[in-house]
Design a protein around this motif. Sequence first.
Motif, PDB file in Angstrom:
ATOM      1  N   ILE A  87      10.060   4.241  -0.439  1.00 29.96           N
ATOM      2  CA  ILE A  87       8.635   4.532  -0.568  1.00 29.96           C
ATOM      3  C   ILE A  87       7.763   3.488   0.115  1.00 29.96           C
ATOM      4  O   ILE A  87       6.702   3.806   0.665  1.00 29.96           O
ATOM      5  N   LEU A  88       8.198   2.232   0.130  1.00 38.72           N
ATOM      6  CA  LEU A  88       7.397   1.187   0.758  1.00 38.72           C
ATOM      7  C   LEU A  88       7.279   1.410   2.274  1.00 38.72           C
ATOM      8  O   LEU A  88       6.282   1.015   2.891  1.00 38.72           O
ATOM      9  N   LYS A  89       8.268   2.033   2.875  1.00 42.83           N
ATOM     10  CA  LYS A  89       8.215   2.339   4.305  1.00 42.83           C
ATOM     11  C   LYS A  89       7.201   3.444   4.608  1.00 42.83           C
ATOM     12  O   LYS A  89       6.740   3.584   5.743  1.00 42.83           O
TER      13      LYS A  89
ATOM     14  N   ASN B 284      -3.195  -3.220  -4.566  1.00 43.28           N
ATOM     15  CA  ASN B 284      -2.074  -3.879  -3.906  1.00 43.28           C
ATOM     16  C   ASN B 284      -0.785  -3.495  -4.607  1.00 43.28           C
ATOM     17  O   ASN B 284      -0.751  -3.367  -5.834  1.00 43.28           O
ATOM     18  N   VAL B 285       0.267  -3.313  -3.841  1.00 39.04           N
ATOM     19  CA  VAL B 285       1.597  -3.106  -4.418  1.00 39.04           C
ATOM     20  C   VAL B 285       2.206  -4.481  -4.671  1.00 39.04           C
ATOM     21  O   VAL B 285       2.255  -5.327  -3.771  1.00 39.04           O
TER      22      VAL B 285
ATOM     23  N   MET C 187       7.382   0.739  -9.357  1.00 41.00           N
ATOM     24  CA  MET C 187       6.430   0.336  -8.331  1.00 41.00           C
ATOM     25  C   MET C 187       5.107   0.049  -9.029  1.00 41.00           C
ATOM     26  O   MET C 187       4.418   0.962  -9.490  1.00 41.00           O
ATOM     27  N   THR C 188       4.764  -1.213  -9.125  1.00 43.30           N
ATOM     28  CA  THR C 188       3.577  -1.627  -9.864  1.00 43.30           C
ATOM     29  C   THR C 188       2.421  -1.868  -8.901  1.00 43.30           C
ATOM     30  O   THR C 188       2.542  -2.619  -7.939  1.00 43.30           O
ATOM     31  N   LEU C 189       1.309  -1.208  -9.187  1.00 43.24           N
ATOM     32  CA  LEU C 189       0.105  -1.329  -8.375  1.00 43.24           C
ATOM     33  C   LEU C 189      -0.928  -2.148  -9.143  1.00 43.24           C
ATOM     34  O   LEU C 189      -1.137  -1.932 -10.342  1.00 43.24           O
ATOM     35  N   HIS C 190      -1.576  -3.064  -8.454  1.00 42.96           N
ATOM     36  CA  HIS C 190      -2.583  -3.919  -9.085  1.00 42.96           C
ATOM     37  C   HIS C 190      -3.969  -3.554  -8.584  1.00 42.96           C
ATOM     38  O   HIS C 190      -4.209  -3.484  -7.376  1.00 42.96           O
ATOM     39  N   PHE C 191      -4.871  -3.332  -9.539  1.00 47.20           N
ATOM     40  CA  PHE C 191      -6.258  -2.978  -9.244  1.00 47.20           C
ATOM     41  C   PHE C 191      -7.195  -4.057  -9.776  1.00 47.20           C
ATOM     42  O   PHE C 191      -6.979  -4.597 -10.862  1.00 47.20           O
TER      43      PHE C 191
ATOM     44  N   THR D  90       1.268  11.731  -1.604  1.00 46.29           N
ATOM     45  CA  THR D  90       0.176  11.890  -2.572  1.00 46.29           C
ATOM     46  C   THR D  90      -0.710  10.653  -2.601  1.00 46.29           C
ATOM     47  O   THR D  90      -1.947  10.747  -2.553  1.00 46.29           O
ATOM     48  N   ILE D  91      -0.098   9.475  -2.693  1.00 45.13           N
ATOM     49  CA  ILE D  91      -0.879   8.229  -2.738  1.00 45.13           C
ATOM     50  C   ILE D  91      -1.673   8.048  -1.448  1.00 45.13           C
ATOM     51  O   ILE D  91      -2.851   7.681  -1.463  1.00 45.13           O
TER      52      ILE D  91
END
Length: 355
Positions: free
Chosen positions: A268-270, A279-280, A290-294, A348-349
């Motif tokens: 998925i990172l690719k 940010n991932v 997969m943790t996303l920071h807001f 989707t993201i």
Amino acid sequence: MKNLSTTSPNKGIGSFFSFVESNSKKFYNNKTNFNPKNKILFYTGRHAIKFIIETIKLEGNINTFWIPDYYCQHVTSWLKMNYSNIKTYTVNPLENSEVIRAYNFLNDSDVIMVNNFWGLSNCTIDIKNKKVKVIEDHSHGWLSDSCKMSKADYCFASLRKTLPVPLGGIAWKPNGEKLKTNKYINSNMYINLWDKILLGMKKKSEFEYSIKKNESLKNQFLKLVYEAENSLHADYNLVKIDKKHKEVIKSFLKIDYLSFKNKNLNLILKLLQNNNGFNVIKSKSTPFGMTLHFENLKNMNNFKNYLISNKIYPSLLWPDNNTQYGYFLNIHIDYRYTEEDMNFIATTINGFGKN
């Protein structure tokens, strides 16, 4: 909307596990050798941490029980209902290599819990010569290097965040010593909760593989699991696990869950495009998900709602916490998901905010 899978037309991404056997073919070539011989199994991680605390109390009084100021709100509340001597210390969940200079606030006979954030924390703590006990929580870092090579006095984890079991918790001493015997109660409540969640997992599996979308069936499994969750929050007893349930958990402990996550994360990172809204969180280690920071709450909520509208169900880690650290959304990338699913999540993201 396009289905996530041709074999599971109603499958979504995330939420609790649907039913699967531990001898499923998908697990054949993914085994782990990590298996603490001195482990004790429980129904929940909360039982495991309470067992550890009560074990420490057999050796003498605990002055102060320190927990991170950023931590699961449900466990924090549950612990405070059990112990009146809890205080919090500051730790930044974004700094995986942070050294917790605990000697600045610890006193002799204190106990401190160190959390393995997102499975990426080094769990490094400096206590100098203080006579204290260190406990590590690897609920979001099961099988991580910090979990397997811990130097803490005690470790515990809530297993059902990683293992597809109705309930499960574990405690062990990394030095190999046996944990002392403690008092349990027998509880039919947890046997019933196990059966209730198991039924919910089986109904979810049935829903995912059904040709038609059965909203009634979906409502049934959601109701079963959420009712069980609420019961867990309101019970504070130290409960002995049923032998049959213990064997089920043991069968799932043999599986290397990180191997699936590592493969899916690399895929998925690719595919993900840069996004100014989040940010991932990346590391050389394999994370819980997969943790996303807001930084912005409104942006996080808009993004979360967008994912849910596309059948991707992220978890917020955690509500009701100090907002100075921002907001963390976890997207599940575990054994349930294929390369097809990673493509779907990435597409989707990448489409967020472009309509």
